[in-house]
Write a protein that holds these residues in place. Structure first.
Motif, PDB file in Angstrom:
ATOM      1  N   THR A 121       0.762  -1.247  -0.070  1.00  0.00           N
ATOM      2  CA  THR A 121      -0.051  -0.225   0.064  1.00  0.00           C
ATOM      3  C   THR A 121       1.039   1.173  -0.015  1.00  0.00           C
ATOM      4  N   PHE A 122       0.770   2.170  -1.009  1.00  0.00           N
ATOM      5  CA  PHE A 122       1.453   3.306  -1.038  1.00  0.00           C
ATOM      6  C   PHE A 122       1.022   4.548  -0.335  1.00  0.00           C
ATOM      7  N   GLY A 123      -0.048   4.602   0.378  1.00  0.00           N
ATOM      8  CA  GLY A 123      -0.672   5.556   1.218  1.00  0.00           C
ATOM      9  C   GLY A 123       0.426   5.930   2.412  1.00  0.00           C
ATOM     10  N   PRO A 124       0.760   6.851   2.546  1.00  0.00           N
ATOM     11  CA  PRO A 124       1.833   7.319   3.490  1.00  0.00           C
ATOM     12  C   PRO A 124       1.189   7.379   4.806  1.00  0.00           C
ATOM     13  N   SER A 138       6.965   3.375  11.872  1.00  0.00           N
ATOM     14  CA  SER A 138       5.934   2.780  12.494  1.00  0.00           C
ATOM     15  C   SER A 138       4.501   3.329  11.934  1.00  0.00           C
ATOM     16  N   GLY A 139       3.551   2.746  12.160  1.00  0.00           N
ATOM     17  CA  GLY A 139       2.084   2.989  11.786  1.00  0.00           C
ATOM     18  C   GLY A 139       0.951   1.624  11.483  1.00  0.00           C
ATOM     19  N   ARG A 140      -0.033   2.126  11.164  1.00  0.00           N
ATOM     20  CA  ARG A 140      -0.930   1.228  10.767  1.00  0.00           C
ATOM     21  C   ARG A 140      -1.715   1.268   9.427  1.00  0.00           C
ATOM     22  N   TRP A 141      -1.623   0.380   8.478  1.00  0.00           N
ATOM     23  CA  TRP A 141      -2.347   0.623   7.172  1.00  0.00           C
ATOM     24  C   TRP A 141      -3.573  -0.439   7.072  1.00  0.00           C
ATOM     25  N   VAL A 155       5.188  -0.382   2.013  1.00  0.00           N
ATOM     26  CA  VAL A 155       4.071   0.513   2.772  1.00  0.00           C
ATOM     27  C   VAL A 155       4.720   2.007   2.467  1.00  0.00           C
ATOM     28  N   GLY A 156       3.850   2.754   2.586  1.00  0.00           N
ATOM     29  CA  GLY A 156       4.083   4.265   2.566  1.00  0.00           C
ATOM     30  C   GLY A 156       4.113   4.836   3.853  1.00  0.00           C
ATOM     31  N   GLY A 157       5.129   6.051   4.130  1.00  0.00           N
ATOM     32  CA  GLY A 157       5.066   6.639   5.306  1.00  0.00           C
ATOM     33  C   GLY A 157       5.577   8.027   4.960  1.00  0.00           C
ATOM     34  N   SER A 196      -7.512  -8.856   2.472  1.00  0.00           N
ATOM     35  CA  SER A 196      -6.884  -7.476   2.562  1.00  0.00           C
ATOM     36  C   SER A 196      -7.030  -7.144   4.091  1.00  0.00           C
ATOM     37  N   ASN A 197      -6.351  -7.751   5.017  1.00  0.00           N
ATOM     38  CA  ASN A 197      -6.467  -7.110   6.342  1.00  0.00           C
ATOM     39  C   ASN A 197      -5.486  -6.187   6.550  1.00  0.00           C
ATOM     40  N   ASP A 198      -5.656  -5.499   7.972  1.00  0.00           N
ATOM     41  CA  ASP A 198      -5.042  -4.298   8.175  1.00  0.00           C
ATOM     42  C   ASP A 198      -3.623  -5.011   8.840  1.00  0.00           C
ATOM     43  N   ILE A 199      -2.707  -3.798   8.730  1.00  0.00           N
ATOM     44  CA  ILE A 199      -1.199  -4.467   9.195  1.00  0.00           C
ATOM     45  C   ILE A 199      -0.713  -3.205  10.167  1.00  0.00           C
ATOM     46  N   LYS A 200      -0.031  -3.670  11.350  1.00  0.00           N
ATOM     47  CA  LYS A 200       0.668  -2.567  12.155  1.00  0.00           C
ATOM     48  C   LYS A 200       1.921  -2.589  12.336  1.00  0.00           C
TER      49      LYS A 200
END
Length: 392
Positions: A121-124, A138-141, A155-157, A196-200
């Protein structure tokens, strides 16, 4: 899970594999939906079919095939199961995306094989801080397709500097799946089988060589484009993602039209009169879908030619995205029209047509296929106005 030592396949062989798998995934589509994920057995067959190495760099044994090969593959598979087609499409494209990262990252990801199983996922949505040799991320997507099968995650950040004078910079990070926490969140109405679950991620170190600037990737100016020979790795991420993402919608619509044709043929075989309005509708939806497919194939060719000639413009990229959103919108309209006339039984959750209707609604809601947003940005460009959408 990765099936190693996949031999190089011709375009015809890969397409032939997609046709065969289409029938297999159709038989288990309902089970895939109930499971909320593609089974290990089907995932193994997708690996063995050679789809995921079709667009990876030749330097690592990949085939660097044109984008329309993945389009064809996902079109066919979607006629059996849209969720399986969506995962196939994204994982194939994500392998291509690795070729946009610095050389050291490519060598690590493709160390043992010419492809890997990669979610992205490229969403930052994350936050990253610089440290010695890399970043702390760090983050949640959300919407991390196929994450339970993956070995790697992109992942994006936002890189946040300690300096108050430096603005946050959007970047993308690639890291092993084992370093992320998978959250069981995928309870949805459509595309259930994509998992398509979330990740942390909580303060994970990502080395500098596994990080790239998001804007460079969007502009076709990635680190990988400077070291790989193929012009394929000068394509911009947003155009590839949007163009390839329409294939499952087109494949789903083809299957729905076939369901409608089968019903009308069944009427004829049983001496039941077919209404003139049904014949008009059949002709109309067939031609509309043919136009949409032709539009996508021409757009893919145009994107490749413009990239190779170094003439790809912001206006071109905005236009491709608008065309993609139009295609998905039209596919959704066709499927819903068929659903409206197929009778009450088609609304049972176990019915094939009902599943396609739920899946196309989910595709239509994808941020890359946002009809209003894409058209707003393209309209602004036509009038010379600044646009507020970085993902073009």
């Amino acid at each position: 899970m990765v099936v190693a030592n996949i031999k190089n396949l011709t375009r015809e062989e890969i397409i032939g594999n997609a046709l065969q798998i289409r029938d297999e995934v159709a038989k288990v589509a309902l089970e895939t939906e109930k499971l909320g994920n593609i089974s290990e057995e089907i995932m193994k067959k997708l690996c063995e079919a050679g789809f995921f190495g079709a667009m990876t760099p030749s330097e690592f044994g990949g085939q660097e095939m044109p984008l329309d090969v993945v389009f064809d593959v996902c079109d066919y598979i979607a006629q059996g199961c849209v969720s399986t087609a969506w995962v196939t499409c994204l994982v194939s494209v994500h392998n291509w995306m690795v070729g946009l990262f610095p050389w050291e990252a490519q060598k690590e990801v493709f160390a043992d094989n010419n492809y890997n199983l990669i979610s992205a996922t490229f969403g930052p949505k994350g936050k990253a801080f610089k440290t010695n040799g890399g970043y702390i991320l760090s983050g949640r997507w959300s919407f991390i397709t196929g994450i339970k099968h993956s070995s790697w995650v992109i992942v994006g950040g936002m890189y946040l500097s300690n300096s108050t004078n430096e603005k946050p910079i959007p970047k993308v990070f690639i890291l092993p799946q084992k370093q992320v926490e998978i959250l069981d969140t995928w309870y949805v109405s459509g595309m259930k089988g994509t998992g398509s679950n979330d990740i942390k991620i909580n303060e994970v170190f990502v080395p500098e060589y596994r990080v790239a600037n998001l804007i460079d990737l969007l502009n076709g100016n990635s680190p990988g484009s400077k070291v790989l020979k193929s012009a394929n790795f000068q394509w911009c991420v947003a155009s590839v993602a949007a163009l390839s993402g329409t294939a499952p919608a087109i494949g789903a619509t083809k299957r729905v039209i076939q369901i409608y044709k089968d019903k009308l043929n069944n009427f004829l075989q049983n001496n039941v009169e077919v209404r003139q309005t049904s014949l008009v509708r059949l002709s109309d939806i067939i031609v509309r879908l043919e136009i949409m497919e032709l539009l996508m194939r021409n757009s893919i060719k145009d994107m490749i030619l413009n990239t190779e000639s170094a003439s790809l413009t912001l206006n071109d990229k905005a236009k491709y995205r608008v065309q993609c959103t139009l295609v998905v919108k039209e596919c959704k309209s066709i499927i819903n029209e068929v659903l409206d006339v197929m009778g009450s039984r088609s609304h049972y959750l176990t019915e094939e047509l009902q599943r396609f209707a739920r899946d196309i609604a989910m595709i239509y809601s994808h941020t890359m296929l946002d009809f209003d947003g894409a058209n707003e940005a393209y309209g602004k460009l036509q009038l010379g106005l600044p646009h507020n959408t970085p993902i073009i």
